[in-house]
Design an enzyme around this catalytic site. Structure first.
Site, mmCIF file in Angstrom:
data_model
loop_
_atom_site.group_PDB
_atom_site.id
_atom_site.type_symbol
_atom_site.label_atom_id
_atom_site.label_comp_id
_atom_site.label_asym_id
_atom_site.label_seq_id
_atom_site.Cartn_x
_atom_site.Cartn_y
_atom_site.Cartn_z
ATOM 1 N N SER A 104 -6.549 -5.623 2.008
ATOM 2 C CA SER A 104 -6.538 -4.433 1.154
ATOM 3 C C SER A 104 -6.293 -4.794 -0.310
ATOM 4 O O SER A 104 -5.592 -5.762 -0.616
ATOM 5 C CB SER A 104 -5.432 -3.499 1.641
ATOM 6 O OG SER A 104 -5.187 -2.490 0.694
ATOM 7 N N TYR A 123 -10.469 -0.950 -3.903
ATOM 8 C CA TYR A 123 -10.390 0.401 -4.434
ATOM 9 C C TYR A 123 -10.863 0.306 -5.876
ATOM 10 O O TYR A 123 -10.151 -0.247 -6.719
ATOM 11 C CB TYR A 123 -8.943 0.925 -4.404
ATOM 12 C CG TYR A 123 -8.478 1.393 -3.044
ATOM 13 C CD1 TYR A 123 -9.207 2.333 -2.318
ATOM 14 C CD2 TYR A 123 -7.297 0.919 -2.483
ATOM 15 C CE1 TYR A 123 -8.770 2.772 -1.080
ATOM 16 C CE2 TYR A 123 -6.849 1.363 -1.243
ATOM 17 C CZ TYR A 123 -7.604 2.291 -0.548
ATOM 18 O OH TYR A 123 -7.174 2.732 0.672
HETATM 19 C C1 FNR Z 1 -5.045 2.367 6.019
HETATM 20 N N1 FNR Z 1 -6.398 2.316 5.709
HETATM 21 C C2 FNR Z 1 -6.804 1.713 4.537
HETATM 22 N N2 FNR Z 1 -8.124 1.613 4.247
HETATM 23 C C3 FNR Z 1 -8.536 0.971 3.135
HETATM 24 O O1 FNR Z 1 -9.746 0.882 2.904
HETATM 25 N N3 FNR Z 1 -7.627 0.428 2.273
HETATM 26 C C4 FNR Z 1 -6.290 0.497 2.493
HETATM 27 O O2 FNR Z 1 -5.496 -0.013 1.724
HETATM 28 C C5 FNR Z 1 -5.848 1.197 3.645
HETATM 29 N N4 FNR Z 1 -4.518 1.350 3.886
HETATM 30 C C6 FNR Z 1 -4.104 1.903 5.081
HETATM 31 C C7 FNR Z 1 -2.742 1.955 5.373
HETATM 32 C C8 FNR Z 1 -2.316 2.430 6.604
HETATM 33 C C9 FNR Z 1 -0.848 2.442 6.909
HETATM 34 C C10 FNR Z 1 -3.263 2.842 7.572
HETATM 35 C C11 FNR Z 1 -2.837 3.302 8.941
HETATM 36 C C12 FNR Z 1 -4.605 2.824 7.269
HETATM 37 C C13 FNR Z 1 -7.405 2.821 6.654
HETATM 38 C C14 FNR Z 1 -7.809 1.713 7.638
HETATM 39 O O3 FNR Z 1 -8.584 0.737 6.983
HETATM 40 C C15 FNR Z 1 -8.669 2.278 8.777
HETATM 41 O O4 FNR Z 1 -9.726 3.034 8.248
HETATM 42 C C16 FNR Z 1 -7.861 3.134 9.758
HETATM 43 O O5 FNR Z 1 -6.568 2.622 9.945
HETATM 44 C C17 FNR Z 1 -8.583 3.188 11.073
HETATM 45 O O6 FNR Z 1 -7.999 4.081 11.915
HETATM 46 P P1 FNR Z 1 -6.954 3.677 13.082
HETATM 47 O O7 FNR Z 1 -7.510 2.477 13.829
HETATM 48 O O8 FNR Z 1 -5.650 3.356 12.389
HETATM 49 O O9 FNR Z 1 -6.921 4.911 13.863
#
Ligand code: FNR
Length: 392
Positions: free
Chosen positions: A133, A157
């Site tokens: 990330s 991002y």
């Molecule tokens: C995320 N997700 C996420 N996505 C992304 O593109 N950049 C990020 O920094 C984050 N940070 C993040 C933090 C936390 C705590 C979670 C739970 C999720 C989203 C992640 O990449 C993904 O799309 C989801 O977590 C998928 O869903 P499930 O498997 O957690 O249900």
């Protein structure tokens, strides 16, 4: 003797667990996702658990993600030779051992002190790509240092400061990341009730900002380095982290600053998929961010088939949001995804067992996938299709 390994990673894992049971050993972590989450809730700091487990608003989207999986039922096919399976898949010119990637999850330092480094070790051991990330707790280069030749992608991002964005991409490229995943669904941070109740946003504590604090362009924009004036550094981050004014043209700008393949993450509408294709993306990740952004959004699984139809095989379509077990992976593959990303399950593994915990969770998922695939009558991950699915 019937052959087992490596044709049957699922049986291997089962055997390992059952044989350990003969010595009185139980698996170190719960096998069921629900138990894993329950234990993580007990062991993690309440605000950290809430940050990971929670979603947007009333968490309808999180629930919808799971309901959508339950609505599709697998129809196993019989008397096909499934003695040997091949879980491997080719993605962006590289063969991966399984169609499973570790989703980008920010601020893993609030989950475990080793954060992304522990996740990177587990991903490396399994050969599965880790998506780092932008808002990680460990910097791009440190994570790359752990991974060696193992596949890694950088999640971006795209913010309000093009030079910082370009610098992050240069660093990712130099550190051997093989693709950039541009997350589109987080132009603003959603209304997240659990975090609001805890009055907790990790970034404001300086957590998850390792990539910014180590970035030469970011540092140059500060009057004093983050170590001396962390409040000013956090304030600069908050000011540039996201840009809600961005439009599709941003993808062309990103193309000019990186040679890496560019994928977009967070699409749910087939017209957005067409737009993405028109702007030359190399892949699409259908996702609703694990239900963390728009409450009441379409389940990611329901958004998958229309996007797959719009893309018509021109670029890979990946999927995440709600994958918990092997059957979920098979369903996503059958609905047209080339591979899936897993989020919270490995994060709970990290919380409870560091790198070993992440490895354990992923090994269980791969074993379950292998066995479910075989039991459905398939021998490769490209085989599942609409013929093994019914709605109802
Ligand atoms: C995320 N997700 C996420 N996505 C992304 O593109 N950049 C990020 O920094 C984050 N940070 C993040 C933090 C936390 C705590 C979670 C739970 C999720 C989203 C992640 O990449 C993904 O799309 C989801 O977590 C998928 O869903 P499930 O498997 O957690 O249900």
């Amino acid at each position: 003797m019937p052959e087992t390994s490596p044709a049957s990673p699922g049986m291997e894992r089962q055997l390992q667990i059952y044989l350990a049971g003969m010595q009185g050993q139980k698996p170190p972590l719960p096998v069921a996702f629900e138990e894993l989450e329950r234990l993580a809730a007990e062991r993690m700091k309440p605000e950290a658990f809430a940050y990971v487990a929670g979603g947007a608003g009333g968490e309808e989207t999180m629930r919808a993600n799971r309901v959508a999986f339950r609505r599709w039922r697998l129809v196993p096919r019989m008397l096909r030779d499934v003695a040997r399976r091949d879980l491997s898949v080719e993605l962006l010119g590289r063969r991966l051992p399984a169609p499973v990637l570790l989703a980008p999850v920010g601020v893993l330092g609030i989950v475990h002190e080793e954060g992304e480094l522990a996740v990177a070790r587990a991903a490396r051991d399994l050969g599965l790509p880790f998506l780092l990330s932008t808002v990680a707790s460990k910097p791009i280069e440190a994570v790359a240092g752990v991974m060696g030749e193992a596949p890694r992608w950088f999640q971006l991002y795209p913010g309000r400061h093009p030079e910082v964005t370009a610098s992050l991409l240069r660093r990712a490229e130099a550190a051997g990341y093989e693709a950039v995943v541009v997350t589109l669904d987080t132009r603003l941070l959603a209304w997240r009730e659990r975090d609001l109740q805890h009055a907790y946003l990790p970034f404001l504590h300086g957590d998850g900002l390792a990539n910014y604090f180590t970035d030469p362009v970011f540092r140059a924009a500060l009057e004093a380095p983050p170590e001396e004036d962390p409040v000013a550094a956090v304030r600069l981050f908050a000011g540039i982290f996201s840009d809600p004014a961005l439009t599709w043209g941003e993808l062309a700008r990103l193309r000019e600053v990186t040679r890496l393949p560019v994928l977009v993450k967070g699409l749910l509408h087939p017209d957005d998929a067409r737009q993405a294709l028109d702007h030359g993306v190399d892949g699409i990740i259908v996702s609703n961010h694990g239900g963390r952004q728009v409450d009441g959004a379409v389940a990611a699984l329901d958004a998958l088939p229309p996007v797959v139809e719009a893309v018509r095989g021109r670029v890979p379509v990946l999927f995440d949001s709600g994958i918990r077990r092997g059957a979920d992976v098979v369903k996503a593959l059958a609905l047209g995804a080339q591979a899936v990303l897993v989020g919270r399950p490995y994060v709970y593994g990290l919380a409870l067992g560091g790198a070993d915990g992440v490895r354990g969770v992923l090994l269980n998922l791969l074993a379950d996938l292998d066995l479910t695939l075989a039991l459905c009558g398939c021998t490769s991950v490209t085989e599942p299709g609409p013929d093994i699915l019914v709605e109802g």
